[in-house]
Design an enzyme around this catalytic site. Structure first.
Site, PDB file in Angstrom:
ATOM      1  N   GLU A 152       4.078  -3.607   4.557  1.00 36.41           N
ATOM      2  CA  GLU A 152       5.375  -4.262   4.711  1.00 36.41           C
ATOM      3  C   GLU A 152       6.214  -4.233   3.435  1.00 36.41           C
ATOM      4  OE1 GLU A 152       4.694  -7.286   8.367  1.00 36.41           O
ATOM      5  OE2 GLU A 152       3.879  -7.967   6.458  1.00 36.41           O
TER       6      GLU A 152
ATOM      7  N   GLU B  58      -1.790  -3.746  13.158  1.00 35.59           N
ATOM      8  CA  GLU B  58      -1.899  -5.162  13.480  1.00 35.59           C
ATOM      9  C   GLU B  58      -1.502  -5.358  14.934  1.00 35.59           C
ATOM     10  OE1 GLU B  58       0.263  -7.724  10.829  1.00 35.59           O
ATOM     11  OE2 GLU B  58      -0.371  -6.625   9.041  1.00 35.59           O
TER      12      GLU B  58
END
Length: 929
Positions: free
Chosen positions: A411, A477
């Site tokens: 991220e 994820e």
């Protein structure tokens, strides 16, 4: 790089000064003095407050602190949790003047026989930036909290004499801008410190290259000091740098075959654990040794409720054993390299690893901010540090066969610094693919990755090879395991099974990060805000498959069932189909047994004769003849380990399947195969009067919001519709056709909708039958949290029931629920989520006894059972489980249906299939008192 005595290094963009080049973590002959244990410690509120006395500090008045450890968990300062936002202003490289600074000091005697050796001080992990002084001289400084740092201190110590080591650690630094991982902000020396003696002529870095194809292993070992490689079991002896071949057994997560080897030189030996395996990508599929890998994985932060990220070797082993017993085969090391011992355990026990660099800049957002504030991955000032972090990751961990993928970080958006990291990783190690999820167009990665894409989106990618360069697709994820959930995991598994390119994913995440503490005299697991943080993200840090004490949650049990390596289902009359989902193992090591039960009581059991089923193959196995004339006749087939393994005892359950035998072929009743989606199309509400010990019976449409209701705003919408504060009115009551009939209307204040319920209480021998019909009227909500009857009983100690169990189950978390007869105390029926919320529901209950009261479903209907020693209001208002105190009243809910749990706290919205749509509904139950 210049080494300065001031503190300018705290805000330097560089990764460090006087730090030795990165190298592999080795099991070698270097003499070593562990510096774990007690150090003298002093904490200053800021850099400016930290005395300039580390050349010769007087530590007589200092405290003592344990290393490894975090100072916030040792009584100095407090932990703080944020998920995305930085707890300081964004103006890199500057950090707040109030920058807690910890000084660590200890002495060590350098052995006299270390004369002639290069003396190296090695730190495995320090958060976040630190400077090292040895005998009053500045040895250097470093950052990269989850990465090792080594300093050559040969000229600063004298063999046979004491050396004083002083380490100044800063909570905030320029490095903090690239360490914005979703976790507690915790500081200090949290991994081991060792003083090493590197002998002249001894290897300090080796690189094992061990590949496999068609029964043959190819092996070469690079070493910075030439020597001889010996692998006794294979009869190999050859020079470093040479390449040899031998017949070998390959390494995989299912069969983690390792060979012991050694690099021998005049200066010393390096011991090797060699696993032969080849990672390749062909036709959009990632393979290990030619076999498609399906990642049944988890994201794993390092965490312990008392020690934070300062894990012991036993903690790491506990994690690996729990994973192996659960059928988990892969770990993404979110979002930093783990302790090297964990990787050694993955090698030994067999887990595929995505090893992730110590990098996240989530708080900057994914796109460029105002021109003067680019994300660090776009900022050339951070380039050297980020590239060095990748080099340190790859070099430290390059010899672990368990690592099959490198990851650049998490991220961070996109930027040229990431491309430079990718290029460096491929230059050092071209044998492994590289992952990075935020490369959304797959410009330079080797694997296409996403987070939290719904099953339909995954299927679209799997079906279209023209997308994203036809790279293998994983969900790095998914299945966000926060609170009550995750739901809908079977939907993903079906996509992964259908499309070879969709290669599974990694549940977020492994463990709840609840820190054990005391609040108002009660021991609790703390989350964001519990330590007085002004900026925090609440209980979003508690989103794991394990509770903080490593107890499996219901979500963990559900995941275990969904990913189990065998699929056992009905295959016509009197037979089961057993599909082997293993990559390389057949079923010869498993024992298959069956148990036949009628209404929960065992009537037959035995062992099934099952041929060895090859990986990827399916076999049909006949069951013994069973009298299926009685209602609720079920057979459960279980596959267990025949003999003990390194990670489980003999008899450990690997997979199971349950079939209902008393249903006509092709017409199974809802719930006749555990895991099938129930055909519920009901909704409504209820209210009424009592029967005997049953008091305050009422229609219930509210549940204490789960995290997947609260965080995405679903619960807020329910509140706007008044569902949390409905009121009840008796419209009419009286005797009618031999029953006492009560008509009620359940509705919220001010709004013009309601649920009209007709309650018919009909006396029968020893009890009463309740027929309940619910009809919505007005502009009623489209979806209800639940629809059921809640009533109160004098305190109940134990509940027995026939239905699904033993653990809680909802409409989208029922794979792990088996139909049977169960017994538990009321306390045992509760699930202790770190933040209290709806829990404990047992779907598809046939009957239940609560001390002296028996409740039975009538006419083929089933009900969901929830029993608590506190009200829904008390459950909803509590912030920690310890606040819930049993009362003298037991609250019972019989649900007609309840909305599913999903993963919407961080994931796709709940599918319509699992929502409780408002519609006429009916329930018939019989009470015996």
């Amino acid at each position: 790089m210049p080494v300065t005595q001031d503190h300018s290094y705290v805000e330097d963009f560089a990764p460090g000064a006087n730090v030795l080049p990165p190298r592999a973590w080795l099991d070698d002959d270097s003499a070593e003095i562990p510096l774990t244990g007690d150090w003298s410690f002093r904490l200053s509120a800021s850099v400016a407050d930290a005395p300039d006395d580390l050349k010769d500090p007087d530590t007589s008045g200092w405290d003592t602190i344990a290393v490894p450890g975090h100072w916030q968990l040792s009584g100095y300062g407090a932990p703080a949790y944020t998920n995305v936002v930085y707890p300081f202003p964004l103006e890199p490289p500057f950090v707040p003047t109030d920058n807690p600074t910890g000084d660590y000091v200890r002495t060590v005697t350098v052995p006299a026989d270390w004369a002639g050796a290069r003396v190296v001080l090695r730190f495995e992990g320090v958060d976040s930036r630190f400077a090292v002084h040895v005998n009053g001289e500045l040895a250097g400084w470093s950052s990269g909290s989850r990465l090792p740092s080594e300093f050559d201190v040969t000229d600063l110590v004298a063999p046979g004499k004491e050396a004083r080591i002083a380490v100044r650690v800063h909570q905030w630094s320029a490095g903090s801008y690239v360490e914005d991982q979703d976790m507690w902000w915790l500081s200090g020396i949290f991994r081991e410190v060792n003083l090493l003696a590197l002998r002249p002529g001894a290897p300090t870095d080796v690189f094992v290259h061990a590949s496999y194809a068609d029964g043959t292993g190819t092996l070469s070992v690079d070493s910075d000091v030439a020597g001889t490689v010996v692998v006794p079991e294979l009869g190999l002896e050859f020079a470093t740098g040479d390449e040899v071949t031998a017949a070998v057994e390959p390494w995989s997560a299912e069969s983690p075959r390792l060979y012991d080897g050694v690099v021998r030189t005049e200066g010393g030996d390096v011991r090797l654990r060699i696993g032969f395996r080849t990672v390749a990508i062909a036709d959009g599929v990632l393979t290990v040794n030619g076999n498609r890998v399906l990642f049944n994985g988890v994201n794993r932060h390092e965490f312990h409720p008392d020690r934070g990220r300062a894990l012991t070797e036993q903690d790491m082993l506990d994690d690996v054993l729990l994973m192996k017993r659960a059928g988990i085969n892969a770990v993404r090391t979110s979002h930093y390299p783990p302790h090297p011992h964990f990787l050694a355990l993955c090698d030994e026990y067999g887990l595929y690893v995505i090893d992730e660099c110590d990098l996240e800049t989530h708080g900057f957002g994914y796109e460029p901010q105002p021109p003067k504030l680019p994300n660090p991955v776009m900022d050339p000032r951070f380039r050297d540090d980020l590239v060095a972090r990748m080099a340190r990751t790859v070099h430290r961990d390059k010899n672990h066969p368990s690592i099959i993928i490198w990851s650049l970080g998490n991220e961070c958006g996109m930027g040229e610094n990431l491309k430079a990291m990718y290029d460096l990783a491929k230059e050092i190690d071209p044998s492994r693919p590289v992952h990075y999820e935020r490369d959304t167009e797959a410009d330079f990665v080797d694997i296409y990755s996403r987070m939290y894409t719904d099953p339909a989106g995954c299927a679209e990618i799997g079906a279209d090879s023209s997308l994203y360069r036809n790279l293998p697709f994983i969900l790095c994820e998914y299945g966000h395991a926060m609170g009550n959930g995750p739901g809908g995991l079977l939907d993903y598994r079906e996509v992964f099974d259908k499309y070879p390119r969709c290669q599974g994913g990694f549940i977020w995440e492994w463990i709840d990060h609840g820190l054990r503490t005391t609040i108002d005299g009660r021991e609790v697991y703390a989350y964001g805000g519990d330590f007085g943080e002004t900026i925090h993200d609440g209980n979003f840090v508690c989103d794991g498959l394990l509770f903080p004490d490593r107890t499996p949650s219901p979500g963990m049990l559900e995941y275990v069932k969904v990913i189990e390596p065998l699929r056992i289902v009905a295959d016509g009359n009197g037979a089961v189909s057993i599909a082997n989902r293993y990559e390389v193992l057949d079923t010869s090591r498993l024992t298959f047994t069956y148990v036949v039960e009628v209404e929960g009581s065992q009537v037959d059991a035995g062992e099934l004769s099952v041929p060895a089923i090859a990986p990827g193959a399916t076999a049909t196995v006949s069951l013994p003849a069973v009298d299926a004339s009685k209602p609720e006749t079920w057979v459960t087939v279980t596959a267990s380990l025949t003999a003990a393994t390194a990670w489980a005892e003999a008899g450990h359950r690997i997979a199971w399947g349950q079939l209902r035998l008393d249903q006509p072929a092709g017409r199974p009743a809802p719930g006749s195969e555990v895991g099938s989606a129930p055909a519920t199309n009901v909704v409504a509400g209820v209210d009424g009067i009592g029967f005997g010990v049953v008091k305050n019976a009422r229609l219930d449409v509210w549940r204490a919001p789960i995290d997947n209701d609260a965080i995405p705003g679903v619960a807020d919408a329910w509140r706007e519709q008044g569902l949390h504060r409905v009121q009840h009115r008796i419209v009419s009551q009286g005797e009618r056709d031999g029953a006492w009939e009560v008509v009620t209307r359940t509705a919220p204040p001010q709004l013009q909708w309601g649920l009209v319920s007709t309650w018919r209480w009909t006396p029968v021998d020893g009890g009463v039958v309740l027929d309940l019909d619910v009809v919505p009227e007005g502009r009623f909500p489209e979806v209800l949290p639940r629809l059921g009857v809640t009533f109160e009983l004098p305190k109940v100690e134990r509940v027995e029931w026939f239905g699904t169990g033993p653990n809680e189950a909802y409409v989208d978390t029922r794979e792990a629920a088996a139909v049977g007869k169960y017994s538990a105390t009321v306390a045992e029926l509760q699930t202790p989520y770190v933040r209290p919320q709806e829990n404990g529901h047992r779907i598809d209950t046939r009957w239940a006894t609560l001390d002296g009261l028996r409740i039975e479903a009538v006419g083929g209907t089933l009900f969901g059972l929830t029993v608590r020693d506190w009200s829904t209001q008390a459950l909803e208002s509590a912030t920690h489980t310890a606040e819930l105190t049993p009362s003298d009243t037991t609250y019972v809910t019989l649900d007609i249906a309840q909305t599913g749990v999903g993963t919407a706290a961080c994931g796709p919205a709940l599918p319509d299939r699992d929502k409780l749509k408002t519609a006429p509904a009916h329930l018939t139950v019989k009470f015996f008192g």
